[in-house]
Enzyme design. Structure first.
Site, PDB file in Angstrom:
ATOM      1  N   ALA A 309      94.187  17.074  75.545  1.00  0.00           N
ATOM      2  CA  ALA A 309      94.064  15.632  75.371  1.00  0.00           C
ATOM      3  C   ALA A 309      92.891  15.122  76.196  1.00  0.00           C
ATOM      4  CB  ALA A 309      95.348  14.941  75.790  1.00  0.00           C
ATOM      5  N   GLY A 311      90.768  13.099  78.854  1.00  0.00           N
ATOM      6  CA  GLY A 311      91.152  12.632  80.185  1.00  0.00           C
ATOM      7  C   GLY A 311      91.124  13.750  81.203  1.00  0.00           C
ATOM      8  N   GLY A 314      95.760  17.140  84.351  1.00  0.00           N
ATOM      9  CA  GLY A 314      96.881  16.772  85.200  1.00  0.00           C
ATOM     10  C   GLY A 314      97.345  17.928  86.057  1.00  0.00           C
ATOM     11  N   LYS A 330     103.315  16.966  76.073  1.00  0.00           N
ATOM     12  CA  LYS A 330     103.272  17.246  77.506  1.00  0.00           C
ATOM     13  C   LYS A 330     104.235  18.384  77.836  1.00  0.00           C
ATOM     14  CE  LYS A 330     102.034  12.668  79.316  1.00  0.00           C
ATOM     15  NZ  LYS A 330     102.459  11.597  80.251  1.00  0.00           N
ATOM     16  N   ASP A 365     107.431   5.317  75.696  1.00  0.00           N
ATOM     17  CA  ASP A 365     108.696   5.978  75.392  1.00  0.00           C
ATOM     18  C   ASP A 365     108.409   7.456  75.114  1.00  0.00           C
ATOM     19  OD1 ASP A 365     111.302   6.496  74.793  1.00  0.00           O
ATOM     20  OD2 ASP A 365     111.305   5.511  72.833  1.00  0.00           O
TER      21      ASP A 365
END
Length: 568
Positions: A309, A311, A314, A330, A365
């Site tokens: 994704a 960005g 993480g 995720k 959500d």
């Protein structure tokens, strides 16, 4: 034991209790019992898993070793399908059956012999009638039409000034049509009969119809100490879509046939995925089934690859996407690099907390999925390598497929740091201001993001800033918000680390801006409008209000759609 009949009865009991909780909403609204509304929301969310687990326990006790007899379940599947053909929303009942068998057998991927395959479950295909509506015909006067409409909304609470509310709705509708040079006449207004409830507001949901004219109509009602009034009128698709957003808590509306209501809602929000409409109506498990079906169908008709994704990488999650499908996947990493100290179980607990919490339009959500199977060939090499290196406890190869034991799926947004990099000056300032408002709104619902870096926030297609990184999220009331101590000497000021004691739950709001990569104009705008969130006093005052049980409203409609009089 007749498995099929037992499962039909179990779902009927679940559905009856679901609707019983839902029917409390008008009473909560009438008595302004917002804490009760929040308790009902949590109770209803937890209901499905409770019934699935209870049903499995009953079946295991009654069947013993036979509970895992696949031939028994193959027969039960056929008998079950025959029993539910005349029920409302039969696809919901099939989803319940599949939830039981998947959990019972620990199914990986799909098991068409003992479950109803999600790709075959189309709850809208079986809709042969429209949702129950009330129709109000325009006989030449919009005020008279809306007098009839509002007059049919019955509560024990009196209207504060019904004539003023009627005039407000009529003038908003006329102004909206005039602003679009709409010359076609309003012939009628159709309204779904049940009122929709969400925490402290009630909503009349309908559409304006004319020859070649179709426009949404959502009327927000507020109940005050002095009576009920119209708080806002929403007519633009974008405004209505925000009310029904994937970032908000689920509605409580006592719908006999949910799929029919979804068909109606799609007529006024055609861009909204069916999965999200089922979810926002409180049918979260059916929403998951629909999302999976949407994903599988997308895979069948496309050839693009799952890839990282956009960005920053993480430290807790491997995040990837499918360019042709508007979601992010995720997967929790096996190990977290410093400075992360959170545990896997804690991350999952935070996602569960968000699932049952009032999301106030500022938390995405995230749907939890288990044991999903995808073709390995559809994964980009770089992503595949990272999954194999860093998520081996969760992801494993099975023949030509990758099996994901656990993952979260949520709507894709543009990371705020990337959005600001590419946005024009005005759009960047608007996003920076909404970032500050996002932090405020979260705080009002007792949520502190923990990590305020811009990369942890996303921007929706409506330009709203949403928080989506939950591994350091916590409750505002669990934090210790401190003023930054004054340095005792120049050496203290020059130190790279704090020269004073800092506990794990200590937060220093004065330091927030040091870590946020805003441009000069964006920073100035945030300081001008949201300076108080950079003070410990703001947070301590808020903590006091939350601990005293106050419910702080975060509304889903834009300020320009709200009546000035509604603040009284």
């Amino acid at each position: 034991m007749d498995c099929a009949r037992h499962l039909v009865a179990a779902f009927a009991s679940y559905n009856a209790e679901f609707r019983a909780i839902t029917r409390r909403a008008p009473l909560r609204f009438d008595s302004r019992d917002w804490k009760g509304s929040q308790r009902d929301a949590v109770e209803r969310i937890e209901l499905y898993d409770r019934f699935v687990n209870q049903t499995i326990a009953e079946l295991r006790e009654a069947l013993g070793a036979g509970a895992l007899d696949r031939e028994l379940w193959r027969r039960a599947r056929g008998e079950f399908a025959a029993l539910i053909t005349e029920l409302p929303d039969p696809e919901f009942t099939k989803t319940f059956f599949s939830s039981v068998t998947r959990r019972l057998f620990g199914t990986v991927g799909v098991a068409p012999d003992v479950e109803f395959v999600a790709t075959d479950l189309d709850p809208l295909a079986a809709v042969h009638s429209s949702v129950g509506t009330n129709t109000y015909v325009n006989h030449g006067s919009l005020p008279l039409l809306f007098e009839d409409l509002l007059g049919d909304v019955r509560f024990r609470s009196p209207w504060r000034d019904l004539d003023k509310s009627i005039a407000h709705v009529a003038s908003e509708v006329r102004a909206y049509l005039d602003s679009r040079a709409e010359r076609r006449a309003v012939e009628k207004v159709e309204v779904i009969r049940p009122v929709f409830y969400q925490v402290s507001r009630a909503y009349i949901v309908g559409r304006i119809v004319g020859r070649g004219l179709l426009a949404p109509l959502v009327i927000a009602l507020k109940n005050t100490d002095s009576g009920m009034l119209v708080d806002a009128v929403m007519l633009a698709e974008d405004d209505v879509s925000i009310v029904f957003s994937f970032t908000r808590s689920y509605f409580h509306a006592d719908l006999e046939r949910v799929a029919e209501a979804v068909m109606f809602l799609r007529s006024i929000m055609p861009k909204k995925p069916v999965s999200e409409l089922f979810t926002v109506l409180g049918r979260a498990r059916q929403g998951k089934t629909e999302r999976y079906r949407e994903l599988v169908r997308n895979l069948e008709r496309t050839e693009d690859l799952f890839a990282h994704a956009p960005g920053e990488r993480g430290l807790v999650m491997v995040c990837f996407t499918l360019p042709s499908f508007d979601v992010v996947f995720k997967v929790i990493r096996d190990r977290f690099a410093p400075p992360k100290t959170v545990l896997r179980e804690e991350v999952m607990a935070k996602y569960q907390m968000v699932f049952i919490h009032d999301r106030a339009g500022r938390l995405v959500d995230a749907q939890e999925f288990r044991r999903l199977r995808f073709p390995r060939a559809r994964f980009a090499p770089e992503l595949l390598g990272e999954l194999e290196r860093e998520a081996a406890l969760t992801v494993h190869q099975d023949g030509a497929d990758l099996v994901f034991d656990h993952m979260y799926i949520e709507r894709r947004m543009t990371p705020l740091n990337l959005y600001l990099r590419d946005a024009g000056p005005e759009a960047a300032v608007r996003a920076a201001l909404d970032y500050g408002q996002c932090v405020r709104d979260l705080a009002c619902t007792n949520i502190f993001p923990g990590d305020l870096l811009l990369k942890n926030f996303g921007v929706t297609r409506h330009g709203r800033v949403i928080f989506y990184d939950y591994d350091e999220l916590c409750r505002v009331t669990d934090c210790n918000f401190r003023d930054l101590p004054e340095a005792q000497n120049p050496e203290d000021e020059m130190r790279g680390e704090a020269w004073f004691y800092v506990a794990d739950n200590d937060v220093f709001p004065e330091t927030f801006m040091r870590f946020l990569a805003f441009g000069d104009d964006e920073r100035a705008a945030v300081l001008r409008v949201h300076a108080e969130i950079l003070t410990a006093k703001f947070w301590r005052d808020l903590q006091q209000r939350l601990r005293e049980g106050e419910v702080l409203e975060v509304l889903p409609y834009h300020a320009h759609r709200v009546r000035v009089a509604s603040s009284a």
